[in-house]
Design an enzyme around this catalytic site. Structure first.
Site, PDB file in Angstrom:
ATOM      1  CG  HIS A 105      -2.245   0.623   1.041  1.00 42.61           C
ATOM      2  ND1 HIS A 105      -2.501   1.557   0.058  1.00 42.61           N
ATOM      3  CD2 HIS A 105      -3.419   0.457   1.690  1.00 42.61           C
ATOM      4  CE1 HIS A 105      -3.758   1.934   0.128  1.00 42.61           C
ATOM      5  NE2 HIS A 105      -4.348   1.282   1.105  1.00 42.61           N
ATOM      6  CG  ASP A 331     -14.691 -11.574 -18.002  1.00 47.89           C
ATOM      7  OD1 ASP A 331     -13.895 -12.526 -17.931  1.00 47.89           O
ATOM      8  OD2 ASP A 331     -15.793 -11.658 -18.558  1.00 47.89           O
TER       9      ASP A 331
END
Length: 389
Positions: A105, A331
């Site tokens: 992060h 996807d």
């Protein structure tokens, strides 16, 4: 499937090459991202857990199995000096494939994470190149050198795990995690309620986020059974790309968020109508402009520190992620994901992750971590649960 993911990852890292680097620290204790042909790159691990089904991970109540499906649990961002900045674990389940990802992060935020994930999926789905290239020049937003000296993680008592195992005299209460699913109609009901009696100062109507935020803040505060005089803190991590001067493109790749804090007493928050808290949140967000960001940066640079969970504040409700992120649109070529969940590294009492609901539209999934007793009371709170499911 694994071969296709690896090939796509190799291709997309040509553009997002910083993820294949490592953290570096010079003699002045200034950190940077370092990348060359000798760096080890992104780590990919293949695993098998065919006794776990998709429905086990998709459960609304936090599943302990998530820990087994995501690499580098309990690892600090500062350990990017000797660990990969991105690690991927691909686990074969009984009836599916789990992709567990551990990002550092310190070098990217949610916007950059989902930009990368969407780009990786585009390559795997057959596109010759990513549709939006990452903007990698961080000096355009701020060009400073900050000395960030800190003790090694294993010598810093404040980096002890949140379960308190490093301190025999203090053991934090166990946390529970649950996903509350807010349908479109529930969101509309919550938003309509908070906007039914707008403030008289002429401020804008409350947004969907502000309405849901105050709904969660008030009900979590009640579930904690705080005294009226106890302070409670609401935190939202704001995307600052359009707030800085000059503005940065949405494709800016890095960590360009800042925490915005709202503080009040539990009594004022819960005894006043919801628009009281919503107005506080709205004003705090609107006031966090380029000047406020600049002042926060200067304050940090004059006295830099490593932030920890305890810095979130007392009795906090801290919101990460965003329903705007296209989590169910990613996807890789064999359909949209069955479920998207966050890992355990950034979980503490009061941490909330918001995701766009799988049903689409305005639906929102709220992944909430709370002390076990407070979570039990929140689940029994009919106003919260009925409006949220």
């Amino acid at each position: 499937m694994v071969g296709k993911l690896k090939d796509g990852l190799g291709a997309v890292l040509e553009d997002f090459y910083q993820l294949a680097g490592k953290l570096a620290r010079d003699e002045d204790w200034v950190f940077s991202v370092e990348y060359d042909d000798d760096t080890e790159g992104v780590e990919v691990v293949e695993a098998n857990a065919e006794w776990i089904g998709v429905e086990d991970v998709d459960a609304e109540v936090g599943a302990s199995t998530l820990k087994e499906l995501i690499p580098y649990n309990g690892i600090l961002n500062s350990e990017g000096l000797h660990r990969p900045l991105l690690s991927v674990q691909l686990t074969k389940l009984k009836d599916g494939l789990a992709m567990g990802l551990a990002f550092n992060h310190a070098i990217l935020d949610g916007t950059s994470t989902w930009h990368f994930m969407s780009s990786w999926a585009q390559i795997c789905s057959g596109l010759p190149s990513v549709s939006v290239l990452p903007f990698l020049d961080r000096t355009k937003v701020r060009n400073t050198r900050v000395k960030l000296q800190h003790p090694p993680p294993d010598q810093d008592p404040q980096n002890a795990p949140s379960n308190g195992t490093a301190d025999a005299e203090h053991v934090d209460p166990p946390l529970r995690e649950r996903v509350f699913k807010f349908s479109e109609s529930a969101i509309d009901k919550i938003k309509s309620k908070v906007n039914s009696d707008p403030p008289s100062d002429g401020s804008k109507p409350f947004s969907t986020f502000q309405a849901l935020a105050v709904h969660m803040w008030r009900h979590v505060t009640r579930a904690r059974q705080l005294k009226p005089e106890d302070y409670t803190v609401f935190i939202v991590f704001a995307n600052c790309r359009k707030r800085v001067d000059p503005p940065m493109p949405e494709s800016y790749f890095g960590n360009l968020i800042q925490a915005i804090f709202t503080v009040t007493s539990a009594g004022l928050l819960t005894m006043n109508p919801p628009e009281f808290g919503a107005s506080m949140i709205q004003k705090a967000i609107e006031m966090h402009d380029a000047k406020a960001i600049e002042e926060r940066n200067k304050e940090f640079e004059s006295s830099p520190k490593i932030f920890r969970f305890k810095d979130a504040g007392v009795n906090c409700v801290s919101v990460g992620s965003s329903p705007r992120f296209p989590v169910y649109e990613v996807d890789f070529g064999w359909g949209k994901p069955e479920t998207v969940r966050s890992g355990i590294n950034n979980k503490f009492d009061g941490m909330v992750y918001l995701y766009r609901g799988k049903s689409g539209g305005r639906s929102v999934d709220a992944e909430i971590s709370l002390e076990a007793g407070a979570m039990e009371r929140l689940e029994k709170d009919e106003e919260f649960v009925l409006e949220g499911n």
